[in-house]
Scaffold this active site. Sequence first.
Site, PDB file in Angstrom:
ATOM      1  N   ASN A   1      10.883  -5.678 -12.747  1.00 25.01           N
ATOM      2  CA  ASN A   1      10.290  -5.179 -11.508  1.00 25.01           C
ATOM      3  C   ASN A   1       8.788  -5.063 -11.723  1.00 25.01           C
ATOM      4  O   ASN A   1       8.342  -4.521 -12.730  1.00 25.01           O
ATOM      5  CB  ASN A   1      10.868  -3.808 -11.145  1.00 25.01           C
ATOM      6  CG  ASN A   1      10.340  -3.315  -9.808  1.00 25.01           C
ATOM      7  OD1 ASN A   1      10.064  -4.103  -8.924  1.00 25.01           O
ATOM      8  ND2 ASN A   1      10.215  -2.011  -9.667  1.00 25.01           N
TER       9      ASN A   1
ATOM     10  N   TYR B   1       1.497  -0.988   1.904  1.00 24.30           N
ATOM     11  CA  TYR B   1       2.294   0.012   1.206  1.00 24.30           C
ATOM     12  C   TYR B   1       1.486   1.286   1.009  1.00 24.30           C
ATOM     13  O   TYR B   1       0.258   1.234   0.863  1.00 24.30           O
ATOM     14  CB  TYR B   1       2.706  -0.542  -0.162  1.00 24.30           C
ATOM     15  CG  TYR B   1       3.275   0.465  -1.118  1.00 24.30           C
ATOM     16  CD1 TYR B   1       4.567   0.945  -0.959  1.00 24.30           C
ATOM     17  CD2 TYR B   1       2.525   0.934  -2.197  1.00 24.30           C
ATOM     18  CE1 TYR B   1       5.095   1.871  -1.838  1.00 24.30           C
ATOM     19  CE2 TYR B   1       3.042   1.863  -3.084  1.00 24.30           C
ATOM     20  CZ  TYR B   1       4.331   2.330  -2.898  1.00 24.30           C
ATOM     21  OH  TYR B   1       4.851   3.245  -3.765  1.00 24.30           O
TER      22      TYR B   1
ATOM     23  N   GLU C   1       7.205   7.505   1.766  1.00 26.14           N
ATOM     24  CA  GLU C   1       6.777   6.225   1.221  1.00 26.14           C
ATOM     25  C   GLU C   1       6.931   5.196   2.347  1.00 26.14           C
ATOM     26  O   GLU C   1       8.005   5.093   2.936  1.00 26.14           O
ATOM     27  CB  GLU C   1       7.647   5.855   0.029  1.00 26.14           C
ATOM     28  CG  GLU C   1       7.186   4.627  -0.722  1.00 26.14           C
ATOM     29  CD  GLU C   1       8.098   4.307  -1.899  1.00 26.14           C
ATOM     30  OE1 GLU C   1       7.626   3.692  -2.859  1.00 26.14           O
ATOM     31  OE2 GLU C   1       9.296   4.667  -1.836  1.00 26.14           O
TER      32      GLU C   1
ATOM     33  N   TYR D   1       6.203   1.208   4.272  1.00 28.46           N
ATOM     34  CA  TYR D   1       6.035  -0.225   4.070  1.00 28.46           C
ATOM     35  C   TYR D   1       5.881  -0.921   5.429  1.00 28.46           C
ATOM     36  O   TYR D   1       6.593  -0.608   6.373  1.00 28.46           O
ATOM     37  CB  TYR D   1       7.277  -0.839   3.409  1.00 28.46           C
ATOM     38  CG  TYR D   1       7.726  -0.173   2.147  1.00 28.46           C
ATOM     39  CD1 TYR D   1       7.395  -0.706   0.916  1.00 28.46           C
ATOM     40  CD2 TYR D   1       8.509   0.983   2.188  1.00 28.46           C
ATOM     41  CE1 TYR D   1       7.826  -0.113  -0.254  1.00 28.46           C
ATOM     42  CE2 TYR D   1       8.934   1.588   1.024  1.00 28.46           C
ATOM     43  CZ  TYR D   1       8.594   1.041  -0.197  1.00 28.46           C
ATOM     44  OH  TYR D   1       9.022   1.631  -1.345  1.00 28.46           O
TER      45      TYR D   1
ATOM     46  N   GLU E   1       5.089  -7.639  -4.447  1.00 29.84           N
ATOM     47  CA  GLU E   1       6.132  -7.138  -5.352  1.00 29.84           C
ATOM     48  C   GLU E   1       7.043  -8.259  -5.809  1.00 29.84           C
ATOM     49  O   GLU E   1       7.247  -9.249  -5.098  1.00 29.84           O
ATOM     50  CB  GLU E   1       6.989  -6.099  -4.634  1.00 29.84           C
ATOM     51  CG  GLU E   1       6.241  -4.844  -4.316  1.00 29.84           C
ATOM     52  CD  GLU E   1       6.829  -3.646  -5.008  1.00 29.84           C
ATOM     53  OE1 GLU E   1       7.755  -3.792  -5.810  1.00 29.84           O
ATOM     54  OE2 GLU E   1       6.341  -2.538  -4.720  1.00 29.84           O
TER      55      GLU E   1
END
Length: 1011
Positions: free
Chosen positions: A75, A115, A124, A126, A224
Amino acid sequence: MKKGVIKKFVCGLLTGLVFAMSAPAIPVAHAADQQQMGTKDGYDYELWNQNYQGTATMDVGSNGAFTCSWSGIENCLFRTGKKLGSTKKYGDYNGMYVDYDVDYEPRGNSYMCIYGWTENPTVEYYIVEAWGSWRPPGATNSLGTVEANGHKYDIYRTERVNKPSIHGIETFYQYWSVRQDNPAVNNAKTHIEGRISISKHFDAWAAAGLDMSGTMYEVALNIEGYQSNGSASVNKNGLVIGEGDGDGGVVEPPTPVEPDVNGYYFHSTYEDGEDSWSGRGDATVSVTGGNAYDGSKMMSVTGRTDTWNGVARSLSTSVFKPGSKYGFSVMAMQNATASEDFKLTLQCTIDGEDQYLTVAENTGAKGEWVQLSNPSFTIPSGASNLILYVETIDSTTNFYIDEAIGGVEDCVGEADKKAKLGDVNADGTVDAADLKELQNYIIGRKASPNYESSDMNADGVLNSIDVVLLRKALFSGSGDNGDNGNTGTISTSEYMENVRANLTSNVPSSATADSNACTVKEITYFSTNANRNKKANVILPPGYNENEKYPVVYVQHGIFGSHNDLVNTMKNIGGNLMQSGEAEKMIIVCTSMFTSKTQEQPAMGSFTVETTTGYDNFLYDLTEDLMPYMEQNFSVKTGRENTAITGFSMGGRESLYIGISRPDVFGFIGAACPAPGVTPAQDSFMTHPGNMQESEFRIKDSAYNPYLFLITGGTNDSVVGTFPKQYHEILTTNGQDHIWQEIQGGGHDDSCIVPQMYNFIRNIFKTGGSSNSGNSGNNGDNGNNNNNPATGEVDISWIDPSKPMVAISFDDGAVGTSPTSSSMRILNALNDSGFHATFFYVGNWIGNNQAEVKTAFDMGMEIANHTNSHPNLTNISASEIRSEYDTCASKLKAIIGVEPSKLMRLPYLASNSTVQSTLSDVPLISCAIDTQDWNGASKDQIISTITNAMNNGSLDNSIVLCHETYNATAEAMEYLCPYLKSQGWQIVTISEMYAVNGKTLAGGQVHTKCN
């Protein structure tokens, strides 16, 4: 998991690990994670690669642009954006959007998005613009749609239960907008460009019932990857804030900004911070003390890798209007070259193209301030994205700026000529006559110093510290004295030595008498880390004035205690010392440490890991909740040189833990009778797992060494026993400069608390304009205030003749300047402890390692002769003997630029009457103690040789023989230097040792010890 670790990775970890059905559980991050963070052109950037798995690379470009690639990863993320500080809600920003241009090639699970986070509540968020093989967030129940910038997006909300966040482990929501038409193609490169109207999505989320009342923590463009490969080139990342939503939304007219009485729209003095200036390119900026143009602070610009790298400030077109004329002025100064060409430049965008316009140019001599000024500069019509910056024309020299001004036309004029620092007698030259004049004034003889130029550390007082700094400036052979030219900044080792020399365990009764000089105010603040209100007592100094700013010391109580426990002690000691002028005026904050979301206070007597964790959590409560509260509600100075921490017992433990964990925040660390647990330990109550391992118990970046690090403990402490002394021993082993104060007969009570607080309060915040970054005392001087012996006269003022000393000397160099070489390890060990030594070089063995000799000389080491080819002098003729000495001396002079020391080490320690008569003008050096490193002695054997000599009395005033060519010697010195210092010893050069004892190094004679 430690919260400090979580904070290093959550921003990346959470973004990619919400792939509902395709992703595994969130892994635990650890120290092996790959992470690259920083700031460039006003954009914060980050690369994060979990477990350093596979390959992840990121090259940061200009103005938010970057390229990245990844393969074989678990990741990872790559992002640039802005940390917004959680001070405003999104609606307060008058809109925000991003214009982007990206070449995106996902190969598997990946996406490109906007983000960020909000706080209170924690969210959080997005805005997903494109993706690879999997469409986030995996949810099926859309809350609606939003149309923005010609595209339609689905809105989702997902929940994370007890997962890592920017605050640690908690439960929080994620908000999503996911574009319905994916412009990317998996396993293919696609060019994507457009605009993302961030605030329009926020409005749509609020309309859909999502709570958007939080304050903005950050916003970034993010790439990402999760268990995939791919690459991206973010060619443009234009984040625009305050000019509407970028999709037809109404822009509120800006509040008119009026110039001050001087016609200034901004006037940056750096006395209270960076004032919106930031590094440009790879440059790093920080507010530092020292030889400022005006006041006590200036801004340093370091780490430049290109001429355009410098220091920049954005200008609002609502204030600096295109087509109009304005006045600009900045003072600049450098200490590296004889002269430097500076330029003040305006970067702007006209018709879509970046333009670079010269505002002013000037040439500045070394160590002198020069003005870059244009009283009537026209900002071109149609210009946008205005950035004013200072650079050099053709170098990457580090420099300083001060007194930056932007205002109406003709608001700036010619700057006043600043008195030359160190020119005590005002004759235009800094020389020995200035030193004599200042010394005469300090000791009370007739003298008339120029105060402005004599106050070397800009603290408003002329004292012995100014003499030390002037002497260093005179005898260093350069204007920058090993601390980037900041001759007004006292080094951390100098500061610590000044305190060590004045430490006392006999506190006068006048210091502890009842005092009403200070005012005590109990405050209540909301702790986000405890999710409740907490209290503290704020002790305001005598004559507290909201128009002045004060440094702050945070004081911690013992276990199961409260914010009330140490108030009277601190009010009395602090009040008396401040009122008498022995201490700087400061704000003292007595805190309430325990920080838990499940308990307000631990049960009395509950000595458990859960309890101690609640105290350890105070690190976050202090830095994230209490300190911001103090800055908002009291008149406080910021920066590590204005912030201290100390405490008693458990409070001492936490002060050590917090101070070592955040040396960038706290420049002064103290602890009275600190409890165990910072490192793994076992006491009668419990097993302490430790916040860090013993090897980690130190300041990792020496640039942030504290100015004062004081631990006090008693020999009769029945509560914490010898744990305070164990902390001292671990620090000594780790080479961490500190002061250990052992109170004979002292217990776990006022017998130790009072001396610690008295010495600490009396000595903090007297740096005289110390660096905000802490980058002093570890850049080549470390308190070495001597006249280099090679200049002819030995300055011994830095040496305490009442303390024992030894001349450890090193033969057979040079090895080289690699940080891992034995020679540099030895030099750095000496330098980090503020010590000097004599280095004997063999002319023919120096080879290409001349830089090492120069480095040693610049550090203040004595550069001496070990012949040209290392023969046994007793086996060659008189003429050959003389040639061996003279040839080596000439080589050394060519390297360091002055005559080296007259001393010569005898090869093989061999001498006879021919050697002595031939070199009748040369002091011949043998030794009293031979470490036998040349004969294969190990690190421990070398240490044992010197410590045994210390214990039996033979070490004092002895010459010790070592060689710089052995790793065992380097390892031994890395231990011995801090150890000897902690025991009150001084390592000095041979010439210094003889001079301080009033002895002569006679030519033609063999010397082994200064008797």
